[in-house]
Design an enzyme around this catalytic site. Structure first.
Site, PDB file in Angstrom:
ATOM      1  N   GLU A 121      -3.899   1.586   3.993  1.00  0.00           N
ATOM      2  CA  GLU A 121      -4.657   2.930   4.102  1.00  0.00           C
ATOM      3  C   GLU A 121      -4.425   3.087   5.625  1.00  0.00           C
ATOM      4  O   GLU A 121      -5.779   3.358   6.227  1.00  0.00           O
ATOM      5  CB  GLU A 121      -6.015   2.759   3.770  1.00  0.00           C
ATOM      6  CG  GLU A 121      -6.322   2.533   2.309  1.00  0.00           C
ATOM      7  CD  GLU A 121      -7.605   2.498   1.780  1.00  0.00           C
ATOM      8  OE1 GLU A 121      -8.092   2.808   0.606  1.00  0.00           O
ATOM      9  OE2 GLU A 121      -8.473   2.352   2.772  1.00  0.00           O
ATOM     10  N   GLU A 123      -5.301   1.268  -5.840  1.00  0.00           N
ATOM     11  CA  GLU A 123      -6.631   0.928  -5.795  1.00  0.00           C
ATOM     12  C   GLU A 123      -7.461   2.009  -6.765  1.00  0.00           C
ATOM     13  O   GLU A 123      -7.118   3.148  -6.300  1.00  0.00           O
ATOM     14  CB  GLU A 123      -7.293   0.690  -4.356  1.00  0.00           C
ATOM     15  CG  GLU A 123      -6.869  -0.527  -3.511  1.00  0.00           C
ATOM     16  CD  GLU A 123      -7.751  -0.123  -1.978  1.00  0.00           C
ATOM     17  OE1 GLU A 123      -8.865   0.340  -1.975  1.00  0.00           O
ATOM     18  OE2 GLU A 123      -7.193  -0.802  -1.082  1.00  0.00           O
TER      19      GLU A 123
END
Length: 707
Positions: free
Chosen positions: A178, A337
């Site tokens: 991320e 995710e």
């Protein structure tokens, strides 16, 4: 007609270079296994005693898990001291997983540096816009532009790659994690030097920078690149140079991307046959980096998405997943995710309703995902995310969450058995355009209203189109939106010369275009297109706007809405359309007190241009107002108002172009049961019943039909 011909060649070359992509490369199954939909999640065995590992593997097999991501935040465990590596524990768990048939998506482990590194080199810590240092204690406390941090991170990448280059159980590299979630902007001295270099590479001369940033205003003229500084704190209530701020956002995305590329290339040099990705954070509200630009640099696109609580839950998820499909250019993508239920980082962390664990995952699959993974496998008992839901919750195996996880694993295997792999999300007839740079530019604090940004509008159009039975494709501005029957430009604030040319060519050659307020106000330098809004495409949409009419309640007596003649209501923003073209038709007008100057003015205008048609929507109507207006908009464009779809259902289709096999996903958008019929064989049902040719889909329910 705009005089763009002199620069079209340059723009075309720039567009071509921006759209070069790495070859698609998907993780392959372990030796002896068939390709399946990848299913699993982040696995953090280093958070648990080793005696738990066997229980984890047993439960993974029970749930149908076939892949886990390992080592994402394990730098301190892998390299406990500088140049001292401990791979033994990681070897043992990877071997245990692989021998049981569970593949590993192995992280570079560089997402957060260990304490020994930041204590030895505090200069790697990023600084905020006031110059304060971000101290270690959480994650991502590193500067993307730090040469020292890059040296340490790439050394770890090389060590990881050398150690695991021949491991048969590692099927992909998970590069960092991320990017920019917490370190998107850095205002350090390293960042200053890198920003100066970025500006020199982009513009060539300091005079070109001065022109781009409009530095003649407020005496900001610069004589040398060394005078360029990041947009640091300038005092409360002051206004940052908008050109500099936009370029700093571009630079920050590029700086993080350059760091990713350095990691990627280091790993790829040692393990050339193994695909690499990094997890994006694409959602309707996240513009941390230019994910479409980043999509060119991964072997396969992967994304982290977390649900929006409340009534927008399903629609926002489908919108975001469609945008990921657009970034992936309809190649399969990886849901890296999402959550089984509640997250831990909102002020109120709502749980998912019964059925939403399965439904949400299948909605991502419907939109093109060939992998479904969660954060995380086992819910943590300590640390900052201990209340974040997981596949194995605190309650353990005997829980509804884990039973739903097992149900989903079986559903994904059923879809794979029936041939879903190899299909792609079918192309819609309507494209809604999404542009990261338009959002960045519209975020400036000196604009007509702070209530309007680009990011507000695309989701409302997606939902309103669904209310009219149309499931649109959400596509980046650089993609092939001009190959759709209908294209929507929703508050696309920036229209570059190249995008302007595409708009003009699209409509002139027969395209059907919908343009909204706040579109095409500026070029790529955030310089206003002059002559009346929307300056570069006025003749295409058949309107000329001289000023804006923002709406609000912050001052007594100001107007907070405008009624339209078609029953819609405008809030926040309206255009003052002063004239329309000779080929234009007013589809709806504003209705207001005569003294305001808005009564009777055009609000929605249809136009013909070349072989095509356009409709301009000159106000923020919201989902309900757009939905109410769409039948007349479609009629003006000469297209059918709706597909053959019940607006209570979200209908999504994946198709195998070679065989013609279709998988139709039907999701209930309401809180009541919906009865429908669909030709074909129902192969997956959740909170739904199939009785002959009739389907009854309950709230949070889904049916997948094969035909």
């Amino acid at each position: 007609m705009l005089r763009l011909e002199l620069r079209r060649g340059v723009a075309s070359k720039r567009r071509k270079s921006m759209t070069q992509r790495r070859a698609f490369h998907w993780p392959q199954p372990l030796e002896g296994q068939q390709a399946r939909i990848w299913y699993g999640g982040d696995y953090n065995p280093d958070q648990w005693p080793e005696e738990v590992w066997d229980e984890d593997v047993r439960l993974m097999k029970k749930a149908g898990v076939n892949l886990v991501s390992v080592g994402i935040f394990s730098w301190a465990r892998i390299e406990p001291r500088e140049d001292v590596y401990d791979f033994d524990w990681l070897d043992r768990i990877i071997d245990k997983l692989g021998k049981t048939g569970i593949a590993v998506d192995l992280a570079s482990a560089t997402a957060s540096p260990p304490m020994w590194l930041t204590q030895a080199h505090p200069e790697v810590l990023w600084k905020d816009y006031r110059g304060d240092v971000c101290q270690p204690g959480a994650r991502q406390h590193w500067r993307p532009t730090s040469p020292i941090f890059r040296e340490y991170a790439l050394k770890l990448c090389r060590a990881m790659a050398e150690h695991y280059k021949d491991n048969p159980y590692v099927v992909a590299w998970h590069v960092s994690n991320e990017y920019g979630c917490h370190n998107r902007f850095d205002y350090s001295e390293d960042a200053e030097r890198a920003f100066q270099q970025w500006c020199k590479a982009r513009y060539g001369t300091i005079d070109a920078v001065n022109d781009a940033w409009g530095t003649a205003f407020w005496a900001q003229h610069m004589n040398d690149f060394s005078e360029i500084v990041p947009p640091r704190f300038i005092g409360d209530g002051n206004f940052m140079n908008p050109g500099k701020l936009l370029d700093f956002k571009r630079f920050s995305s590029d700086a993080l991307k350059a760091f990713y590329i350095a990691e990627r290339d280091t790993l790829a040099e040692i393990t050339p046959g193994r695909p690499l990705t990094t997890n994006f954070m694409v959602s309707s509200g996240n513009t941390t980096v230019d994910y479409d630009d980043w999509g060119n640099e991964v072997d396969f696109v992967s994304n982290d998405h977390y649900f929006t609580p409340g009534e927008a839950h399903l629609d926002e998820l489908a919108f975001s997943a469609s945008l990921v499909d657009g970034i992936a250019r309809k190649d399969p993508w990886f849901l890296m995710e999402h959550s089984t239920s509640a997250v831990n980082w909102r002020p109120i962390n709502y749980r998912k309703e019964p059925g939403q664990l399965v439904r949400d995952s299948l909605a991502h699959v419907a939109m093109g995902a060939d992998a479904v993974c969660y954060f995380q496998w086992r819910q943590s008992k300590a640390g900052a995310e201990k209340f974040h839901s997981a596949m194995v919750p605190h309650a353990g195996e005997d829980s509804q969450t884990f039973r739903d996880v097992c149900e989903l694993g079986a559903d994904l295997n059923t879809l794979a058995d029936n041939g879903l792999l190899g299909t792609r999300l079918a192309k819609s007839r309507v494209a809604v355009v999404y542009d990261y740079e338009s959002e960045w530019a519209s975020e400036h604090t000196a604009t007509p209203t702070q209530q309007v940004h680009h990011i507000d509008e695309p989701l409302q159009w997606f939902r309103a189109l669904a209310d009219n039975g149309v499931t649109a494709d959400i596509v980046p501005v650089r993609s092939n939106w001009d190959e759709y029957e209908v294209a929507v430009l929703p508050s696309v604030y920036i229209l570059s010369e190249e995008t302007t040319r595409r708009v003009r060519d699209y409509v002139a050659n027969g395209g059907k275009l919908i343009v909204t307020y706040y579109t095409g106000l500026s070029d790529e330098k955030d310089h206003i297109w002059l002559g009346g809004y929307p300056g570069s495409i006025r003749d295409v949409v058949g309107v000329r706007i001289e000023e804006f009419a923002p709406l609000g309640t912050d001052w007594p007596g100001t107007a907070d809405h405008l009624d339209l003649s078609n029953g819609a209501v405008a809030h926040d923003f309206a255009d003052v359309i002063t004239s329309v073209g000779k080929n234009a038709t007013v589809l709806a007008s504003f209705q207001d007190d005569p003294w305001t100057g808005m009564d009777g003015r055009p609000a929605i205008v249809g136009n013909t241009y070349g072989e095509g048609r356009s409709v301009y929507v000159g106000a923020r109507l919201g989902r309900d107002g757009i939905a109410k207006s769409l039948p007349a908009v479609f009629a003006s464009l000469g297209v059918e108002a709706a597909d053959a779809s019940d607006p209570r259902l979200l209908r999504v289709e994946r198709k195998d172009e070679a065989t013609g096999t279709k998988f139709t996903f039907l999701f209930n958008r309401t809180h009541g049961p919906v009865e429908t019929s669909e030709e074909g064989e129902p192969i997956v049902t959740s909170l739904a019943k199939a009785d002959g040719g009739k389907l009854t889909i309950g709230p949070n329910g889904v049916v997948v039909v094969k035909r």
